[in-house]
Scaffold this motif. Structure first.
Motif, short mmCIF file in Angstrom:
data_model
loop_
_atom_site.label_atom_id
_atom_site.label_comp_id
_atom_site.label_asym_id
_atom_site.label_seq_id
_atom_site.Cartn_x
_atom_site.Cartn_y
_atom_site.Cartn_z
N VAL A 283 0.86 -1.20 0.00
CA VAL A 283 0.00 0.00 0.00
C VAL A 283 0.89 1.25 0.00
O VAL A 283 0.65 2.21 -0.73
CB VAL A 283 -0.95 0.00 1.22
N ALA A 284 1.96 1.20 0.81
CA ALA A 284 2.88 2.34 0.86
C ALA A 284 3.48 2.60 -0.52
O ALA A 284 3.69 3.75 -0.92
CB ALA A 284 3.98 2.07 1.89
N ARG A 285 3.72 1.53 -1.26
CA ARG A 285 4.26 1.69 -2.62
C ARG A 285 3.26 2.45 -3.51
O ARG A 285 3.65 3.33 -4.29
CB ARG A 285 4.55 0.29 -3.20
N ALA A 286 1.97 2.14 -3.37
CA ALA A 286 0.94 2.85 -4.16
C ALA A 286 0.85 4.32 -3.72
O ALA A 286 0.70 5.22 -4.56
CB ALA A 286 -0.41 2.15 -3.99
N GLN A 287 0.96 4.56 -2.42
CA GLN A 287 0.93 5.95 -1.92
C GLN A 287 2.09 6.75 -2.52
O GLN A 287 1.92 7.87 -3.00
CB GLN A 287 1.03 5.97 -0.39
N LYS A 288 3.29 6.13 -2.48
CA LYS A 288 4.48 6.83 -2.99
C LYS A 288 4.36 7.06 -4.50
O LYS A 288 4.78 8.10 -5.02
CB LYS A 288 5.74 6.02 -2.69
N ALA A 289 3.81 6.07 -5.21
CA ALA A 289 3.66 6.20 -6.67
C ALA A 289 2.73 7.37 -6.99
O ALA A 289 3.00 8.16 -7.90
CB ALA A 289 3.11 4.90 -7.25
N ALA A 290 1.63 7.50 -6.24
CA ALA A 290 0.68 8.60 -6.49
C ALA A 290 1.36 9.94 -6.23
O ALA A 290 1.20 10.89 -7.01
CB ALA A 290 -0.54 8.44 -5.59
N ALA A 291 2.13 10.02 -5.15
CA ALA A 291 2.82 11.28 -4.82
C ALA A 291 3.83 11.62 -5.91
O ALA A 291 3.93 12.78 -6.35
CB ALA A 291 3.50 11.15 -3.46
N ARG A 292 4.54 10.61 -6.38
CA ARG A 292 5.57 10.86 -7.40
C ARG A 292 4.94 11.35 -8.71
O ARG A 292 5.40 12.31 -9.32
CB ARG A 292 6.36 9.57 -7.62
N LEU A 293 3.85 10.68 -9.13
CA LEU A 293 3.19 11.11 -10.36
C LEU A 293 2.70 12.54 -10.24
O LEU A 293 2.82 13.35 -11.17
CB LEU A 293 2.01 10.17 -10.67
N ALA A 294 2.14 12.87 -9.06
CA ALA A 294 1.62 14.23 -8.85
C ALA A 294 2.76 15.25 -8.89
O ALA A 294 2.65 16.29 -9.53
CB ALA A 294 0.89 14.29 -7.52
N ARG A 295 3.87 14.89 -8.22
CA ARG A 295 5.03 15.81 -8.21
C ARG A 295 5.56 16.04 -9.62
O ARG A 295 6.05 17.11 -9.95
CB ARG A 295 6.15 15.21 -7.36
N GLU A 296 5.44 15.02 -10.45
CA GLU A 296 5.97 15.14 -11.82
C GLU A 296 4.95 15.76 -12.77
O GLU A 296 5.10 15.72 -13.98
CB GLU A 296 6.44 13.77 -12.30
N GLY A 297 3.85 16.28 -12.20
CA GLY A 297 2.91 17.07 -12.99
C GLY A 297 1.76 16.30 -13.62
O GLY A 297 0.99 16.85 -14.41
N CYS A 298 1.63 15.01 -13.28
CA CYS A 298 0.53 14.22 -13.86
C CYS A 298 -0.78 14.45 -13.10
O CYS A 298 -0.78 14.64 -11.89
CB CYS A 298 0.84 12.72 -13.76
N ARG A 299 -1.87 14.40 -13.83
CA ARG A 299 -3.17 14.25 -13.18
C ARG A 299 -3.25 12.76 -12.83
O ARG A 299 -2.98 11.91 -13.68
CB ARG A 299 -4.28 14.63 -14.15
N VAL A 300 -3.59 12.45 -11.58
CA VAL A 300 -3.51 11.06 -11.13
C VAL A 300 -4.88 10.39 -11.20
O VAL A 300 -5.87 10.91 -10.71
CB VAL A 300 -2.97 10.99 -9.67
N ILE A 301 -4.90 9.25 -11.86
CA ILE A 301 -6.12 8.43 -11.89
C ILE A 301 -5.86 7.24 -10.96
O ILE A 301 -4.88 6.50 -11.15
CB ILE A 301 -6.38 7.88 -13.32
N ILE A 302 -6.72 7.07 -9.97
CA ILE A 302 -6.59 5.91 -9.07
C ILE A 302 -7.67 4.92 -9.46
O ILE A 302 -8.86 5.21 -9.36
CB ILE A 302 -6.77 6.32 -7.59
N VAL A 303 -7.25 3.75 -9.92
CA VAL A 303 -8.23 2.72 -10.26
C VAL A 303 -8.56 2.00 -8.95
O VAL A 303 -7.70 1.31 -8.38
CB VAL A 303 -7.67 1.73 -11.31
N GLY A 304 -9.77 2.20 -8.47
CA GLY A 304 -10.12 1.61 -7.17
C GLY A 304 -11.53 1.96 -6.77
O GLY A 304 -12.29 2.56 -7.53
N GLU A 305 -11.84 1.60 -5.53
CA GLU A 305 -13.21 1.73 -5.02
C GLU A 305 -13.32 3.05 -4.26
O GLU A 305 -12.63 3.25 -3.25
CB GLU A 305 -13.41 0.54 -4.07
N ALA A 306 -14.16 3.95 -4.77
CA ALA A 306 -14.32 5.26 -4.11
C ALA A 306 -14.76 5.05 -2.67
O ALA A 306 -15.59 4.19 -2.38
CB ALA A 306 -15.35 6.08 -4.86
N GLY A 307 -14.18 5.80 -1.76
CA GLY A 307 -14.58 5.72 -0.35
C GLY A 307 -13.83 4.68 0.45
O GLY A 307 -13.90 4.67 1.67
#
Ligand code: SF4
Length: 279
Positions: free
Chosen positions: A98-122
């Motif tokens: 899970v920490a790996r997914a958190q870090k990946a989202a942060a990295r994509l955001a830092r690099e200017g990407c709009r982040v799409i999370i494929v998952g269950e809302a909420g």
């Protein structure tokens, strides 16, 4: 009656790690809390309570000097800071996957990407991942299926995935993004534990006259296992404990299969197997 256990069943690495962390923190301490229910398994939560490990849902439940366990789903960075600020000693049992997914989202955001999370809302894990993207200055959209992909997106787009998602769903969302002319950067953060349990359950269900699926009724991965088993073995029963087993379910059964969700400890699987053998 022959009892066949699925090759891959029960507590996954991240859940077992969180349970071990809770019991270890409780040794010699009397003010140990979990931040929310540690796992989706009511019997285990009751067992933790009997051991004196309580569930906290607000900061004011945490006395100064207490210990609080962050569960395997993880928490947003703001919650981690608040827990530390509340004067509690924090044991971070966020699953490394899970920490790996958190870090990946942060990295994509830092690099200017709009982040799409494929998952269950909420879902708490997804909320945590989204918060990591937001903290890094990005915008995140949660997409449960291809139909949820927003219109009007433009590159750069980065994709991360809730660890328990099915690969088919990720592939379908990626197809949709590509159909919208996008070239997403994909961080594949799916954890193998869920897929392994599902494949093993389907294998045993195909050989068995009846199936018993053990785990919390509030556990989505256990419910999904029960659905997969029911497709191959119509006599599939989802139970939380051995006490629920009804001998009538197994009339004329030569073989009964057993599997369990990722939040089901070995002790519960063993108790069910033993009860089945004694029927
Ligand atoms: S399913 Fe995978 S990511 Fe989730 S807690 Fe278990 S090991 Fe970690």
């Amino acid at each position: 009656m022959k009892v066949l256990r699925a090759q891959c069943a029960g507590a996954c690495y991240g859940v077992q790690r969180a349970l071990d962390a809770a019991f270890k923190a409780n040794e010699g301490h009397d003010q140990v809390f979990t931040w929310g229910a540690l796992i989706h398994n009511p019997q285990v939560v009751e067992e933790l309570e009997r051991e004196g490990i309580e569930v906290a849902r607000s900061m004011d439940q945490l006395p100064e000097g207490s210990t609080v366990i962050v569960r395997s789903h993880g928490v947003p960075p703001s919650v981690m800071r608040a827990l530390e600020g509340a004067g509690a000693s924090v044991v971070d049992a966020t699953c490394p996957y899970v920490a790996r997914a958190q870090k990946a989202a942060a990295r994509l955001a830092r690099e200017g990407c709009r982040v799409i999370i494929v998952g269950e809302a909420g879902h708490p894990e997804v909320e945590g991942i989204a918060a990591f993207a937001a903290e890094a200055g990005g915008k995140a959209d949660v997409v449960g299926s291809p139909g949820d992909v927003p219109a009007g997106l433009y590159d750069p787009i980065g994709v991360v995935v809730q660890t328990t998602q099915r690969r088919e769903n990720l592939d379908a969302v990626l197809e949709q993004l590509k159909a919208q002319g996008l070239e997403p950067r994909v961080m594949d953060t799916i954890c193998a534990a869920t897929a392994e349990r599902q494949a093993s359950a389907a294998q045993v269900a195909a050989e068995a006259d009846a199936m018993v699926v053990i785990g919390g009724r509030n556990s989505s991965n256990t419910t999904r296992l029960a659905e997969i088993c029911a497709a191959a073995a119509p006599r599939t029963y989802h139970v939380e404990s051995a006490a629920e087993l009804d001998p009538a379910w197994f009339a004329d059964c030569a073989t009964v299969g057993v599997t369990a969700g990722a939040s089901t400890p070995e002790s519960q699987i063993h108790a069910v197997e033993q009860a089945l053998q004694e029927l």
